[in-house]
Design a protein around this motif. Structure first.
Motif, mmCIF file in Angstrom:
data_model
loop_
_atom_site.group_PDB
_atom_site.id
_atom_site.type_symbol
_atom_site.label_atom_id
_atom_site.label_comp_id
_atom_site.label_asym_id
_atom_site.label_seq_id
_atom_site.Cartn_x
_atom_site.Cartn_y
_atom_site.Cartn_z
ATOM 1 N N GLY A 16 -6.176 17.894 -11.657
ATOM 2 C CA GLY A 16 -6.731 16.748 -10.951
ATOM 3 C C GLY A 16 -5.971 15.460 -11.217
ATOM 4 O O GLY A 16 -6.357 14.394 -10.717
ATOM 5 N N THR A 17 -4.830 15.525 -12.001
ATOM 6 C CA THR A 17 -4.029 14.335 -12.289
ATOM 7 C C THR A 17 -3.379 13.822 -10.998
ATOM 8 O O THR A 17 -2.843 14.612 -10.213
ATOM 9 C CB THR A 17 -2.923 14.664 -13.316
ATOM 10 N N CYS A 18 -3.479 12.501 -10.795
ATOM 11 C CA CYS A 18 -2.899 11.921 -9.579
ATOM 12 C C CYS A 18 -1.378 12.068 -9.636
ATOM 13 O O CYS A 18 -0.717 11.656 -10.593
ATOM 14 C CB CYS A 18 -3.280 10.433 -9.476
ATOM 15 N N LEU A 19 -0.810 12.673 -8.598
ATOM 16 C CA LEU A 19 0.623 12.977 -8.589
ATOM 17 C C LEU A 19 1.473 11.747 -8.215
ATOM 18 O O LEU A 19 2.634 11.638 -8.640
ATOM 19 C CB LEU A 19 0.905 14.115 -7.604
ATOM 20 N N ASN A 20 0.960 10.834 -7.450
ATOM 21 C CA ASN A 20 1.741 9.691 -6.971
ATOM 22 C C ASN A 20 1.248 8.375 -7.556
ATOM 23 O O ASN A 20 1.398 7.312 -6.954
ATOM 24 C CB ASN A 20 1.671 9.629 -5.443
ATOM 25 N N GLY A 21 0.659 8.454 -8.748
ATOM 26 C CA GLY A 21 0.188 7.239 -9.401
ATOM 27 C C GLY A 21 -1.129 6.758 -8.796
ATOM 28 O O GLY A 21 -1.732 7.405 -7.936
ATOM 29 N N CYS A 22 -1.513 5.536 -9.298
ATOM 30 C CA CYS A 22 -2.826 4.995 -8.905
ATOM 31 C C CYS A 22 -2.672 3.858 -7.908
ATOM 32 O O CYS A 22 -1.647 3.184 -7.836
ATOM 33 C CB CYS A 22 -3.555 4.444 -10.129
ATOM 34 N N LYS A 23 -3.746 3.673 -7.176
ATOM 35 C CA LYS A 23 -3.805 2.503 -6.316
ATOM 36 C C LYS A 23 -3.914 1.263 -7.206
ATOM 37 O O LYS A 23 -4.399 1.350 -8.354
ATOM 38 C CB LYS A 23 -5.013 2.587 -5.384
ATOM 39 N N PRO A 24 -3.460 0.039 -6.729
ATOM 40 C CA PRO A 24 -3.517 -1.184 -7.541
ATOM 41 C C PRO A 24 -4.924 -1.418 -8.101
ATOM 42 O O PRO A 24 -5.933 -1.229 -7.400
ATOM 43 C CB PRO A 24 -3.133 -2.289 -6.554
ATOM 44 N N GLY A 25 -4.960 -1.786 -9.403
ATOM 45 C CA GLY A 25 -6.239 -2.109 -10.044
ATOM 46 C C GLY A 25 -6.824 -0.948 -10.824
ATOM 47 O O GLY A 25 -7.895 -1.095 -11.429
ATOM 48 N N TYR A 26 -6.138 0.220 -10.851
ATOM 49 C CA TYR A 26 -6.672 1.375 -11.580
ATOM 50 C C TYR A 26 -5.583 1.985 -12.447
ATOM 51 O O TYR A 26 -4.394 1.846 -12.192
ATOM 52 C CB TYR A 26 -7.202 2.411 -10.588
ATOM 53 N N TYR A 27 -6.016 2.728 -13.479
ATOM 54 C CA TYR A 27 -5.063 3.409 -14.360
ATOM 55 C C TYR A 27 -5.730 4.663 -14.911
ATOM 56 O O TYR A 27 -6.916 4.931 -14.678
ATOM 57 C CB TYR A 27 -4.581 2.495 -15.473
ATOM 58 N N GLY A 28 -4.937 5.466 -15.693
ATOM 59 C CA GLY A 28 -5.400 6.714 -16.273
ATOM 60 C C GLY A 28 -4.848 7.901 -15.489
ATOM 61 O O GLY A 28 -4.350 7.758 -14.378
ATOM 62 N N GLU A 29 -4.985 9.125 -16.101
ATOM 63 C CA GLU A 29 -4.421 10.311 -15.475
ATOM 64 C C GLU A 29 -5.005 10.572 -14.077
ATOM 65 O O GLU A 29 -4.309 10.959 -13.160
ATOM 66 C CB GLU A 29 -4.665 11.534 -16.361
#
Length: 426
Positions: free
Chosen positions: A377-390
């Motif tokens: 379930g790890t985001c493959l293309n990073g996070c949208k602005p304002g969020y972080y974590g796997e």
């Protein structure tokens, strides 16, 4: 001293009053209106000595009822005596069943009744004595010496049942005294032996015991009980069953089981099952399983065939289903809607936006492109602005300049807003 009144043709007394036998202003004669010709001298009112025969009323001017004999009560019109054959206060009731002596005013016959009737008022019809033995009966119709043959009852007016031998029965109970004719039974021989009794080999008649109705020679094939009134089940072999309880003697026809062969075999191959238990002897018809083949294989089995003991699909499942009996549905989020037969794991991965073995988990809405690793379930293309974590589920601090932070640690990348410090600007 008599003198002539001013009123012509009438006898007056001194002082102008009427003589005895006259009344009223004109001294009219009482004779013919009042009894004994005496009436009130002064007024046209009552006759003090009463009314003459068949007259009534205050002036004795009204007639008694024509049914009264001679006289009636002056005031209520009730007859003192009635003509013969009539009775009642006004003699308007008839007692024409009394003998020549007639009846009293209450309707009771004085001596007796005309033939065929009895009772105090001769209002009870009696039969003639023709059916009485010696033709001897009372006035009420009771046969004193009993009945002639073939009749019974107090008045011997009832016929013995035709089933009685010689049609002779007891006068009081109607029970047949000489037994029953052939093929009849019961106390009054009114019941017929069952038509399913075997025929007497000598007389060729279907006879039975006269007390119980039980057949003398047992039952025809296909019937049971002692009186042969119950039908054997038609599923018995040769239509043969035991006389006492109807259980089939020679087993059941194909497709039936039970002691009376009244239970249908399940979906057995060739309709063959155990006579006692109903278990299918040669297995089940296609599409069924279980001891009696009463359970259906799952519609999701390939070929609709399954193990006849457990119901497990033998040729696997149709697309979109899994499990031993193919009763579980693959996740709608599997690519191609196909999954592992045993575990339900999606064989071709998940549709966009889902992850997990069975693709039942949704990727985070904060993943760029809503795509994630289908295992973790790890985001493959990073996070949208304002969020972080796997899985991009953590929110950057509102005190970061530009609300942006490191996607692994959450450290503010552009420093803190005025008044805040620290890596995360908290």
């Amino acid at each position: 001293m008599w003198k002539v009144c001013k009123k012509s043709c009438h006898v007056c007394e001194d002082g102008g009053s009427c003589s005895l036998g006259y009344y009223g202003a004109d001294c009219s004669p009482c004779h013919g209106r009042c009894k004994e010709g005496d009436c009130d001298k002064a007024e046209d009112t009552e006759c003090p000595q009463g009314c003459p025969e068949k007259k009534r009323g205050i002036h004795c001017t009204e007639n008694c009822s024509s049914a009264c004999l001679n006289s009636c009560d002056r005031w209520n019109e009730e007859c003192h005596e009635c003509e013969k054959g009539k009775y009642g206060p006004h003699c308007n009731k008839i007692c024409d069943r009394c003998d020549d002596q007639g009846c009293n005013t209450e309707g009771y016959c004085i001596e007796g009744c005309v033939p065929g009737w009895s009772g105090d008022m001769c209002n009870i019809k009696v039969s003639d004595c023709n059916k009485c033995l010696n033709k001897n009966c009372s006035s009420s119709g009771f046969c004193l010496d009993g009945c002639m043959d073939t009749f019974w009852g107090n008045d011997c007016n009832r016929d013995c049942k035709p089933g009685c031998s010689q049609t002779i029965c007891d006068q009081k109970t109607e029970y047949c005294l000489l037994g029953c004719v052939d093929q009849h039974y019961g106390p009054d021989c009114s019941q017929r032996c069952s038509k399913h009794c075997k025929r007497d080999p000598k007389t060729n008649r279907r006879n039975c015991y006269q007390s119980s109705g039980d057949c003398l020679w047992s039952c025809q094939r296909g019937w049971y009980l002692k009186n042969c009134t119950m039908k054997c089940n038609t599923n018995c072999v040769n239509n043969a069953c035991k006389l006492e309880d109807g259980k089939c003697k020679k087993g059941c026809k194909l497709g039936w089981f039970g002691s009376h062969c009244d239970r249908h075999c399940g979906n057995c191959s060739n309709d063959a099952c155990n006579r006692d238990t109903g278990a299918c002897s040669n297995g089940c018809k296609p599409g069924y399983y279980g001891e009696k083949c009463m359970k259906e294989c799952s519609n999701h089995c390939n070929g609709s065939t399954c193990d006849q003991s457990s119901g497990t699909c033998l040729n696997g499942c149709k697309p979109g289903y899994y499990g031993e009996k193919c009763m579980e549905k693959c996740s709608d989020h599997c690519n191609g809607s196909t999954c592992d037969r045993d575990t339900g794991a999606c064989l071709n991965g998940c549709k966009h936006g889902y992850y997990g073995e069975k693709c039942m988990e949704e990727c985070s809405d904060h993943c760029n492109g809503s795509t994630c690793d289908q295992s973790s379930g790890t985001c493959l293309n990073g996070c949208k602005p304002g969020y972080y974590g796997e899985k991009c589920m953590e929110k950057c601090s509102d005190h970061c300049n530009g609300s942006t932070c490191d996607q692994s640690s959450g450290t503010c990348l552009n420093g803190c807003k005025p008044g805040y410090y620290g890596e995360n600007a908290w």
